[in-house]
Design a protein around this motif. Structure first.
Motif, PDB file in Angstrom:
ATOM      1  N   UNK A 103       0.834  -1.200   0.000  1.00 23.06           N
ATOM      2  CA  UNK A 103       0.000   0.000   0.000  1.00 23.06           C
ATOM      3  C   UNK A 103       0.868   1.249   0.000  1.00 23.06           C
ATOM      4  N   UNK A 104       0.284   2.374  -0.352  1.00 17.51           N
ATOM      5  CA  UNK A 104       1.019   3.641  -0.306  1.00 17.51           C
ATOM      6  C   UNK A 104       1.529   3.919   1.101  1.00 17.51           C
ATOM      7  N   UNK A 105       0.728   3.585   2.108  1.00 13.56           N
ATOM      8  CA  UNK A 105       1.124   3.838   3.494  1.00 13.56           C
ATOM      9  C   UNK A 105       2.325   2.997   3.916  1.00 13.56           C
ATOM     10  N   UNK A 106       2.490   1.826   3.288  1.00 13.39           N
ATOM     11  CA  UNK A 106       3.594   0.934   3.652  1.00 13.39           C
ATOM     12  C   UNK A 106       4.800   1.065   2.727  1.00 13.39           C
ATOM     13  N   UNK A 107       4.713   1.936   1.739  1.00 14.88           N
ATOM     14  CA  UNK A 107       5.797   2.038   0.759  1.00 14.88           C
ATOM     15  C   UNK A 107       7.109   2.467   1.415  1.00 14.88           C
ATOM     16  N   UNK A 108       7.052   3.448   2.299  1.00 14.79           N
ATOM     17  CA  UNK A 108       8.274   3.955   2.927  1.00 14.79           C
ATOM     18  C   UNK A 108       8.952   2.873   3.757  1.00 14.79           C
ATOM     19  N   UNK A 109       8.183   2.178   4.606  1.00 13.00           N
ATOM     20  CA  UNK A 109       8.777   1.163   5.473  1.00 13.00           C
ATOM     21  C   UNK A 109       9.271  -0.030   4.670  1.00 13.00           C
ATOM     22  N   UNK A 110       8.529  -0.409   3.623  1.00 13.88           N
ATOM     23  CA  UNK A 110       8.948  -1.549   2.806  1.00 13.88           C
ATOM     24  C   UNK A 110      10.238  -1.245   2.048  1.00 13.88           C
ATOM     25  N   UNK A 111      10.343  -0.026   1.512  1.00 20.68           N
ATOM     26  CA  UNK A 111      11.577   0.363   0.818  1.00 20.68           C
ATOM     27  C   UNK A 111      12.762   0.329   1.772  1.00 20.68           C
ATOM     28  N   UNK A 112      12.546   0.833   2.982  1.00 21.18           N
ATOM     29  CA  UNK A 112      13.622   0.819   3.982  1.00 21.18           C
ATOM     30  C   UNK A 112      14.024  -0.607   4.326  1.00 21.18           C
ATOM     31  N   UNK A 113      13.050  -1.499   4.436  1.00 18.64           N
ATOM     32  CA  UNK A 113      13.341  -2.903   4.715  1.00 18.64           C
ATOM     33  C   UNK A 113      14.165  -3.526   3.595  1.00 18.64           C
ATOM     34  N   UNK A 114      13.813  -3.200   2.338  1.00 14.18           N
ATOM     35  CA  UNK A 114      14.537  -3.750   1.189  1.00 14.18           C
ATOM     36  C   UNK A 114      15.966  -3.237   1.165  1.00 14.18           C
ATOM     37  N   UNK A 115      16.152  -1.945   1.420  1.00 11.25           N
ATOM     38  CA  UNK A 115      17.504  -1.368   1.435  1.00 11.25           C
ATOM     39  C   UNK A 115      18.373  -2.085   2.466  1.00 11.25           C
ATOM     40  N   UNK A 116      17.784  -2.371   3.646  1.00 13.55           N
ATOM     41  CA  UNK A 116      18.514  -3.082   4.686  1.00 13.55           C
ATOM     42  C   UNK A 116      18.753  -4.530   4.290  1.00 13.55           C
ATOM     43  N   UNK A 117      17.732  -5.169   3.702  1.00 13.87           N
ATOM     44  CA  UNK A 117      17.831  -6.581   3.308  1.00 13.87           C
ATOM     45  C   UNK A 117      18.963  -6.821   2.324  1.00 13.87           C
ATOM     46  N   UNK A 118      19.112  -5.929   1.338  1.00 11.76           N
ATOM     47  CA  UNK A 118      20.114  -6.133   0.280  1.00 11.76           C
ATOM     48  C   UNK A 118      21.418  -5.412   0.581  1.00 11.76           C
TER      49      UNK A 118
END
Length: 555
Positions: A103-118
């Motif tokens: 969702x748009x509301x979760x985009x920021x947190x999900x992007x941050x999670x991906x940056x950390x994951x990779x």
């Protein structure tokens, strides 16, 4: 990037590229592909992901291509290209799917999670090349891609309308300048230049003639061939049609996929009997050949035929230049006609591997050989050369020194031809323009008329069907997609149906992008193949949740 900057990024995303649909979209074999009006938020987010991918790759350039390939004009899509010009690393497909669907509301947190994951270093520079096909929705989506790149402080470079293989070529060249120059002119100089150099060494002889009719699918490939034809110096006489004028619609009743699946000539084809013709697809990464015989019936020469032509000729050149230590292999999918596999193994004596459908699987398998030829039956494929193969062939061509023995002038001449063949090959991905030139070079070298090419072996009649289902994921396969493991009972039913037909073979597989199941069948006659395909489709409809109209058995 500081948190305040990121908040601006996601506020911009919500404002300009909101996720307005609950439709789940999956990164499949060739990226995301669906109706264009569902894609703006997806493409913007892939711009974000491309920047992350570039930084994970230490700032090397990655690519984004806006296209839906052989789909009709209302569809569109986006796929990412890795720094070596290859498809996106498979492990990142799940990441792309997750980012596209939050969702748009979760985009920021999900992007941050991906940056950390990779473990992406967001302080590095990031470079993204962007290309698009000729669809009317492509400019808007390309702009969304560029805005996504800019939002995470990456640097986009937009190439405008280019074939998909051209963008792959540009990305490869940007990261490895030994491969070529990352411009459209650099592409023509290398690939078309190699074809012309090849032709200058081999005058036309035998039954081959330089006239070729080409269906451009009303897409970008035809437009680029129209540029190329002016520089061919008479070595190839291209007659182009379906170039997008006179109201022609992209891929509608034309193009490689239409010709392959319908097994009929494209709209606009006006051919004399036995005239050689080819058809590209909408973004220029597939090609099939065909001709009309004396009975006014179309004869198809698909990706299997192109693969056998190229593998046979390259193997011939390897023998001629004394490079028998360089191994060559051919990679196919389950869609390859059974007659082609038999011809390759028994006549050409070239090893064959069978892998799951999808360029990424063929490409990876082809890398196991010094020279790996891979083609899907749909006409998507290329040839890969290992570093050892390149070095040894060029050594023989340059100074006559083989790694085993000193070569003679005839061996050097063969090696020089093989160098030109390698240079006219787009080794990053299947490329209809490059493959057209390769096929023409092989036909010219052998003095072959199209009908003689077709007589190398006789294809078993086959039929492909598409069936709408509620959920394509209920279909699971194994053995390079040749066997079904679910739903329960489906493979047993397919085996029972196949056993009724001489030379019968059939399989089903889920689409990588849509809730569609694809059915393939072949048998010893056209009627038998058509009936077997319809019967298998009926079994899928009954056991795998078909929707819409039920399959209709041939009368």
């Amino acid at each position: 990037m500081p948190p305040s900057s990121l908040r601006v990024v996601y506020a911009f995303a919500r404002e300009m590229y909101p996720k307005n649909s609950d439709v789940f979209i999956q990164y499949g074999t060739a990226g995301f592909r669906t109706k264009a009006n569902l894609l703006e938020h997806v493409v913007y987010r892939m711009g974000l992901l491309a920047v992350i991918r570039s930084r994970v790759k230490n700032g090397r350039t990655v690519g984004m291509m806006i296209t839906a390939s052989h789909n009709l004009e209302p569809d569109n899509g986006v796929k990412l290209v890795d720094p070596d010009g290859e498809m996106l690393e498979e492990s990142w497909e799940e990441i792309a799917t997750r980012l596209a669907n939050v969702s748009d509301n979760d985009l920021e947190s999900t992007t941050a999670e991906i940056i950390k994951q990779v473990n992406a270093d967001m302080s590095l520079k990031a470079s993204v090349f962007i290309g698009m096909d000729t669809r009317y929705t492509s400019p808007r989506l390309a702009a969304a891609a560029a805005n996504g790149v800019i939002a995470l402080k990456g640097t986009p470079k937009e190439f405008g309308i280019v074939t998909t293989p051209m963008l792959h070529f540009f990305v490869k060249c940007r990261n490895d300048n030994r491969y070529g120059t990352p411009t459209e002119e650099g592409y023509y100089d290398k690939i078309v230049g190699a074809f012309k150099a090849f032709c200058q060494k081999l005058p036309v002889f035998g039954d081959y003639n330089t006239t070729l009719y080409v269906d451009g699918a009303n897409g970008v490939g035809g437009k680029k061939l129209n540029i190329i034809k002016k520089s061919l110096d008479g070595e190839l006489d291209l007659h182009l049609f379906n170039l997008g004028g006179n109201g022609g619609k992209l891929n509608l009743n034309c193009g490689a996929d239409f010709v392959k699946v319908s097994q009929s000539p494209p709209a606009g084809a006006e051919l004399a009997p036995l005239q050689r013709a080819a058809a590209l697809d909408g973004d220029g990464d597939r090609i099939v050949y065909y001709y009309i015989d004396h009975n006014n019936e179309m004869q198809l020469l698909d990706g299997d035929r192109i693969a056998t032509l190229l593998a046979g000729y390259i193997a011939e050149l390897l023998r001629a230049c004394g490079a028998s230590h360089i191994n060559i292999g051919l990679v196919q999918t389950a869609y390859a006609n059974g007659a082609s596999t038999k011809y390759i193994t028994e006549h050409l004596k070239v090893p064959v591997s069978c892998v799951k459908t999808g360029v990424k699987h063929l490409h990876r398998a082809a890398q196991a050989f010094d020279i790996g030829v891979y083609f899907e039956a749909n006409g998507h494929g290329t040839v890969l050369y290992s570093d050892r193969a390149h070095a040894d062939i060029r050594s023989i061509a340059r100074d006559g020194v083989n790694v085993i023995v000193r070569s003679d002038p005839e061996q050097r001449a063969a090696a020089q031809l093989l160098c030109h063949v390698a240079d006219m090959t787009n080794q990053t991905v299947g490329d209809a323009v490059s493959d057209l030139l390769l096929a023409e070079a092989a036909l010219r070298a052998r003095g072959l008329h199209v009908a003689r090419w077709a007589r190398a072996y006789r294809d078993l009649p086959c039929r492909q069907l598409k069936l709408l289902v509620e959920d394509r994921n209920v279909i699971s396969t194994t053995d390079a997609e040749r066997k079904c493991t679910s739903p329960e009972g489906l493979q047993t039913k397919i085996d029972e149906l196949v056993a009724k037909y001489n030379s019968g073979r059939a399989f089903v597989r889920p689409s990588g992008t849509e809730d569609i199941v694809r059915v393939y069948a072949e048998a010893d006659t056209r009627t038998a193949a058509d009936t077997l395909a319809a019967e298998v489709a009926q079994a899928v409809f009954d056991l795998a949740g078909g929707r819409g109209e039920r399959p209709v058995l041939p009368a």
